[in-house]
Design a protein around this motif. Structure first.
Motif, mmCIF file in Angstrom:
data_model
loop_
_atom_site.group_PDB
_atom_site.id
_atom_site.type_symbol
_atom_site.label_atom_id
_atom_site.label_comp_id
_atom_site.label_asym_id
_atom_site.label_seq_id
_atom_site.Cartn_x
_atom_site.Cartn_y
_atom_site.Cartn_z
ATOM 1 N N THR A 76 0.814 -1.224 -0.016
ATOM 2 C CA THR A 76 0.003 0.222 0.104
ATOM 3 C C THR A 76 0.836 1.094 0.113
ATOM 4 O O THR A 76 1.905 1.284 0.788
ATOM 5 C CB THR A 76 -1.031 -0.140 1.325
ATOM 6 N N MET A 109 -6.348 6.231 -7.719
ATOM 7 C CA MET A 109 -6.230 6.097 -6.299
ATOM 8 C C MET A 109 -6.887 4.555 -6.279
ATOM 9 O O MET A 109 -7.987 4.299 -7.141
ATOM 10 C CB MET A 109 -7.000 6.887 -5.381
ATOM 11 N N GLY A 110 -6.909 3.943 -5.211
ATOM 12 C CA GLY A 110 -7.542 2.504 -4.830
ATOM 13 C C GLY A 110 -6.545 1.357 -5.278
ATOM 14 O O GLY A 110 -5.375 1.511 -5.479
ATOM 15 N N GLU A 111 -7.183 0.111 -5.939
ATOM 16 C CA GLU A 111 -6.803 -0.760 -6.045
ATOM 17 C C GLU A 111 -6.208 -1.017 -7.547
ATOM 18 O O GLU A 111 -6.941 -0.673 -8.357
ATOM 19 C CB GLU A 111 -7.520 -2.185 -5.890
ATOM 20 N N ASN A 112 -4.924 -1.294 -7.610
ATOM 21 C CA ASN A 112 -4.290 -1.419 -9.178
ATOM 22 C C ASN A 112 -3.783 -2.802 -9.221
ATOM 23 O O ASN A 112 -3.455 -3.402 -8.413
ATOM 24 C CB ASN A 112 -3.430 -0.340 -9.214
ATOM 25 N N THR A 169 -2.027 -0.977 -3.923
ATOM 26 C CA THR A 169 -3.208 -0.008 -3.584
ATOM 27 C C THR A 169 -2.477 1.320 -3.114
ATOM 28 O O THR A 169 -1.461 1.468 -2.567
ATOM 29 C CB THR A 169 -4.017 -0.681 -2.384
ATOM 30 N N GLU A 198 -3.501 5.003 -1.739
ATOM 31 C CA GLU A 198 -4.421 5.755 -0.635
ATOM 32 C C GLU A 198 -3.883 7.180 -0.494
ATOM 33 O O GLU A 198 -2.786 7.357 -0.338
ATOM 34 C CB GLU A 198 -4.565 4.886 0.697
#
Length: 278
Positions: free
Chosen positions: A188, A240-243, A269, A271
């Protein structure tokens, strides 16, 4: 006179009604124009890019050797000791150009990336480390890493070997074959670390070039890049978020090169926040 007066009053009200109707139409047209203008001013999402990063401090004389597990060893029990000899490289130190890199950086300093069967790596900050592993056969890639997680790409800065934990038949892997291992992105990322994200992989027994083998990189299923140079690279414009990132070792015609580790997909991720990625 009375009829003339009534006619005048009627004409007055008709004129007033017509004027009110005309004003209402102008307001509606003005509102439509305002909405259309707002649509054209919406900002589009940034484009994901993968580009070369500035060169990093080099370690041409760095050497990494592994003394255990030895090549082909069978480990009784599930506790495995990894022991390394490191020469011309200081584990635990901050890489000298770390403060010049807009990348996630480990506060614990330089380390070893230990990758087992192309799973997410373990960061080892000491030359000796014990871990509990399930029974099975393992291919271990170990390489020296800068504090900001970029691999040291020198001929003697890595080791690759295989061993078996517990009972059962070992599934020997041809360690002389071309192999591609995934390293970064991982985990993250928060705050400023989301803006520029290191992309790093490790090649064994192969080279890449414009007219030869290459690494195909697919981001979030809809951005594809062909990488023909083994050098520091960075992603920018990631949402932003999950990749997800998928990497594949392919030949000059784009065909996947056969091998157990030559195609790998990983999720990470991004954030908002202030804490750096680990």
């Amino acid at each position: 006179m009375k009829n003339l007066f009534l006619s005048f009053i009627s004409l007055f009200f008709l004129f007033a009604l017509a004027s009110c109707g005309s004003t209402g139409t102008q307001e509606e047209e003005g509102s439509d124009m305002s909405d259309a203008s707002g649509d054209t001013q919406e900002e589009s999402m940034p484009e994901v890019t993968l580009s070369s990063a500035p060169a990093s401090v080099d370690y041409p004389d760095a050497i990494l050797e592994i003394s255990s597990p030895s090549e082909g060893a069978t480990i009784n029990g599930n506790t495995v000791s990894f022991n390394y000899d490191v020469t011309n490289y200081e584990l635990g130190a901050q890489t000298s150009d770390a403060d010049q890199k807009p990348l996630a950086n480990s506060g614990k300093g330089q380390h070893i990336h230990l990758i087992l069967n192309n799973n997410p790596y373990y960061a080892l900050y000491e030359p000796t480390h014990e871990m509990e592993l399930d029974n099975g056969h393992y291919v271990a890639l170990s390489f020296l890493s800068r504090s900001y997680h970029e691999s040291v790409k020198q001929p003697e800065a890595f080791t690759v070997s295989q061993f078996t934990v517990g009972e059962g038949e070992s599934e020997e892997v041809d360690l002389s074959a071309p192999m591609l291992f995934y390293s970064r992105p991982k985990g993250t990322y928060t705050g400023a670390d989301t803006e520029t994200v290191l992309f790093d992989f490790y090649l064994v027994n192969t080279e890449i070039g414009a007219n030869g083998n290459q690494v195909r990189v697919t981001v979030n299923g809809d951005h594809e890049f062909m990488v023909d140079e083994w050098a520091p690279m960075v992603f920018e414009g990631l949402p932003m978020g999950e990749n997800t990132v998928k990497i594949e070792l392919v030949d000059s015609e784009g065909n996947l090169i056969d091998g157990p580790f030559n195609s790998e997909e990983r999720t990470f991720t991004l954030e908002a926040g202030e804490e750096p990625a680990s």
